[in-house]
Motif scaffolding. Structure first.
Motif, mmCIF file in Angstrom:
data_model
loop_
_atom_site.group_PDB
_atom_site.id
_atom_site.type_symbol
_atom_site.label_atom_id
_atom_site.label_comp_id
_atom_site.label_asym_id
_atom_site.label_seq_id
_atom_site.Cartn_x
_atom_site.Cartn_y
_atom_site.Cartn_z
ATOM 1 N N GLN A 292 0.822 -1.216 0.000
ATOM 2 C CA GLN A 292 0.000 0.000 0.000
ATOM 3 C C GLN A 292 0.856 1.266 0.000
ATOM 4 O OE1 GLN A 292 -3.664 -0.236 2.602
ATOM 5 N NE2 GLN A 292 -2.486 -1.879 3.566
ATOM 6 N N LEU A 293 2.054 1.164 -0.561
ATOM 7 C CA LEU A 293 2.975 2.297 -0.510
ATOM 8 C C LEU A 293 2.402 3.540 -1.180
ATOM 9 C CD1 LEU A 293 5.736 2.871 0.658
ATOM 10 C CD2 LEU A 293 6.765 2.199 -1.519
ATOM 11 N N LYS A 294 1.492 3.334 -2.141
ATOM 12 C CA LYS A 294 0.865 4.472 -2.827
ATOM 13 C C LYS A 294 0.149 5.391 -1.844
ATOM 14 C CE LYS A 294 -2.926 3.961 -5.214
ATOM 15 N NZ LYS A 294 -3.917 3.611 -6.286
ATOM 16 N N SER A 295 -0.423 4.815 -0.785
ATOM 17 C CA SER A 295 -1.175 5.623 0.170
ATOM 18 C C SER A 295 -0.261 6.601 0.913
ATOM 19 C CB SER A 295 -1.916 4.732 1.172
ATOM 20 O OG SER A 295 -1.015 3.948 1.928
ATOM 21 N N LEU A 296 1.008 6.234 1.104
ATOM 22 C CA LEU A 296 1.944 7.156 1.750
ATOM 23 C C LEU A 296 2.199 8.364 0.849
ATOM 24 C CD1 LEU A 296 3.905 8.023 3.931
ATOM 25 C CD2 LEU A 296 5.624 6.511 2.917
ATOM 26 N N PHE A 297 2.373 8.106 -0.439
ATOM 27 C CA PHE A 297 2.613 9.215 -1.368
ATOM 28 C C PHE A 297 1.387 10.133 -1.458
ATOM 29 C CE2 PHE A 297 5.600 5.947 -3.076
ATOM 30 C CZ PHE A 297 6.767 6.637 -2.766
ATOM 31 N N ILE A 298 0.195 9.550 -1.379
ATOM 32 C CA ILE A 298 -1.019 10.376 -1.387
ATOM 33 C C ILE A 298 -1.058 11.243 -0.130
ATOM 34 C CG2 ILE A 298 -3.546 10.333 -1.323
ATOM 35 C CD1 ILE A 298 -3.445 7.735 -2.915
ATOM 36 N N TRP A 299 -0.701 10.648 1.010
ATOM 37 C CA TRP A 299 -0.674 11.405 2.271
ATOM 38 C C TRP A 299 0.320 12.560 2.185
ATOM 39 C CZ3 TRP A 299 2.956 12.631 6.002
ATOM 40 C CH2 TRP A 299 2.461 13.103 7.220
ATOM 41 N N LEU A 300 1.497 12.280 1.647
ATOM 42 C CA LEU A 300 2.516 13.326 1.494
ATOM 43 C C LEU A 300 2.043 14.422 0.540
ATOM 44 C CD1 LEU A 300 5.716 11.101 1.280
ATOM 45 C CD2 LEU A 300 5.118 12.678 3.138
#
Length: 567
Positions: free
Chosen positions: A243-251
């Motif tokens: 789910q690494l994409k969710s970290l980039f969305i958060w950033l």
């Protein structure tokens, strides 16, 4: 969730508090603690949560505890010891703080009795995040939509959107805690839980914008450090779960929100704080310098519970007059803007030993975790811990205390161990489970009534004292009520040349200044002495007052006017 009736009651009460109760608004005269209506409402809900938790212990006929809760009990006991040798004149000023400590302990114990599953524990965290979402929404409305003359009394000129908290830094630490919590919760979602992730994104986005607008140094620093503490572990967790994409969305949410907030400040006609102001330590340097000197002067037993305000004022003014400290400390300082200094000054090493027990108990859980996970868990509580060392958020806002304890409980329950012990003597616990909410609610409702009457009086021309005669419960407001009543009586005494009443004011001023000194009390005390023909005593008192309040314009103007009269 498979919940018993009691657990459902706890979740509903917690949810109503986070989503409705803590955002309660009522006009007030400012201050902290029970002087702020949303804190009064908060204690009603907290007492209900404590009652439910204690009743749960009687239903299951056992007590749930952990090493941390035992240390919490020991720490609270140690921190109550200085009450035994405190000066009775000022000791009462510490009682509300100590009751808040005991209330926090009972809330923590109540949480443990529920024995919630991980999914249920996360539900409480999402409810906290819901509270952050609502506060962020209120803050955005304040900044962008409220007119200059609004019914909430929000100051559009300064325009620092503090939500319900009435203090920008308090709002900032609450928002920052929510942002850190949202980042943590991303690691607890499954691939199919899209709504939960979206909620974390939206809350982060909405919270970062007012955080930028608040121009809070504590908020900026805690956001930076909390994020740095959390990000390595979050990266590892999300990469492992795909789910690494969710970290980039958060950033991305953070970056866009920061840009919007910065643009809004740049486009604003006026801003509350310049860049130079943000780098200026301000009044904290003289406060910390003298507070540390006070701590070192009486390190073992301290100056006594309840004595900080009067002792700081007297010793600081003397040291300032002798050129031994930096100028700039505000008057009527009732807290040194650092929680460790506060307890250390009033209770000495005895109180600090109690705090040390809590810190050691919490860190024992943290150090057992892998490095990155340990840092992430510290990041969850970091904004509130940092703020407690630069101001006093747990006094300004009881929800900060609740959130802090809930996060500590979550970490202790999720990553620590709990034990149970049989407990069949249920009568005492059931009695407390009923009495605590009933007594607390009755006290708090009447406190809200007092707040309404006092605010009504103070916002009038103060010629009609009738609202104050309708007060049912004066306890939380006793000092303010006394100040207003005695001022009213003094005005009449000055007009009628009532010698007995003038002497009564002087006696009262002499007593009240030993625990709650105020510049206007000293001025009126001097006026009363002069009215009685005791001009020499009035001049001497005024000279002392000018030394104690060197930056108070009212004192300096009055002293100058009296000097012109007596020359």
């Amino acid at each position: 969730m498979n919940l018993t009736t009691l657990k459902k009651g706890f979740f509903i009460t917690f949810a109503v508090y986070m989503l409705i109760g803590m955002h309660y608004f009522q006009h007030n005269g400012g201050g902290s603690g029970l002087h702020l209506p949303f804190n009064v409402i908060g204690w009603i809900f907290i007492s209900a949560l404590i009652g439910i938790g204690l009743w749960q212990a009687t239903v299951q006929a056992k007590l749930v505890y952990s090493r941390l809760s035992l240390l919490f009990i020991a720490a609270t006991t140690v921190m109550l010891i200085p009450v035994l040798y405190a000066d009775p004149i000022v000791a009462g000023l510490s009682y509300t703080r100590l009751l808040g400590l005991v209330g926090g302990l009972l809330f923590f114990i109540a949480l443990q009795q529920l024995q919630l599953s991980q999914k249920q524990r996360l539900t409480l965290l999402y409810l906290i995040l819901g509270a952050v979402f609502i506060e962020a929404y209120i803050s955005l409305v304040q900044y962008y939509l409220l007119p200059v003359n609004n019914i909430f009394g929000y100051q559009k000129i300064a325009n620092r959107p503090y939500g319900i908290f009435q203090q920008p830094n308090v709002s900032a630490s609450f928002l920052t805690t929510g942002i850190a919590l949202a980042l943590y919760l991303l690691t607890q979602t499954k691939l199919d839980e899209k709504r939960k992730r979206r909620f974390c994104y939206v809350t982060t986005f909405m919270a970062v914008i007012p955080l930028v607008l608040l121009q809070s140094r504590t908020g900026y620093l805690s956001l930076l450090i909390a994020s740095l503490l959390l990000l390595p572990w979050v990266w590892l967790q999300l990469r492992e779960s795909g789910q690494l994409k969710s970290l980039f969305i958060w950033l991305a949410c953070c970056a866009i929100a920061i840009a919007i907030g910065a643009y809004s400040l740049e486009a604003a006609k006026t801003v509350a704080r310049s860049t130079a102001y943000l780098t200026d330590p301000g009044a904290r340097m003289p406060i910390y310098q003298h507070a540390l000197a006070m701590l070192l002067d009486k390190p073992l037993l301290g100056w006594g519970y309840g004595s900080f305000e009067v002792e700081f004022l007297n010793t600081y003014s003397q040291a300032l007059n002798q050129g031994l400290v930096l100028p700039g400390s505000p008057e009527n300082l009732d807290h040194p803007h650092n929680e460790l200094l506060y307890w250390g000054i009033e209770g000495g090493l005895v109180s600090l030993a109690g705090i040390a027990l809590l810190i050691v108990g919490f860190l024992r859980i943290i150090v057992k975790q892998p490095l990155w996970q340990a840092l992430a868990l510290l990041g969850l509580v970091f904004p509130l811990v940092l703020h407690s060392q630069t101001e006093y958020p747990f006094y300004h806002s009881i929800v900060h205390w609740v959130v802090f304890l809930t996060l500590v409980w979550y970490i202790a329950s999720r990553y620590g161990n709990t034990k149970t012990i049989a407990f069949k003597y249920t009568f005492l616990l059931r009695t407390l489970a009923l009495l605590i909410p009933l007594v607390t609610t009755a006290f708090m409702v009447t406190t809200l009534h007092t707040n309404k009457l006092l605010t009504q009086y103070e916002r009038s021309d103060r010629s009609d004292i009738t609202p104050l005669t309708k007060v049912i419960n004066p306890v939380a407001w006793i000092s303010r009520l006394e100040f207003n009543a005695m001022m009213y009586r003094l005005q009449i005494a000055m007009y009628n040349n009532d010698i007995a009443e003038l002497n009564n004011y002087i006696n009262w001023a002499n007593e009240i200044s030993k625990k709650t000194p105020r510049a206007n009390i000293y001025i009126n005390w001097s006026r009363a002495l002069a009215k009685l023909g005791q001009q020499q005593a009035a001049d001497k008192l005024l000279q002392q007052t000018a030394i104690m309040y060197p930056r108070n314009e009212l004192v300096q103007k009055f002293a100058a006017s009296q000097a012109g009269i007596t020359q």
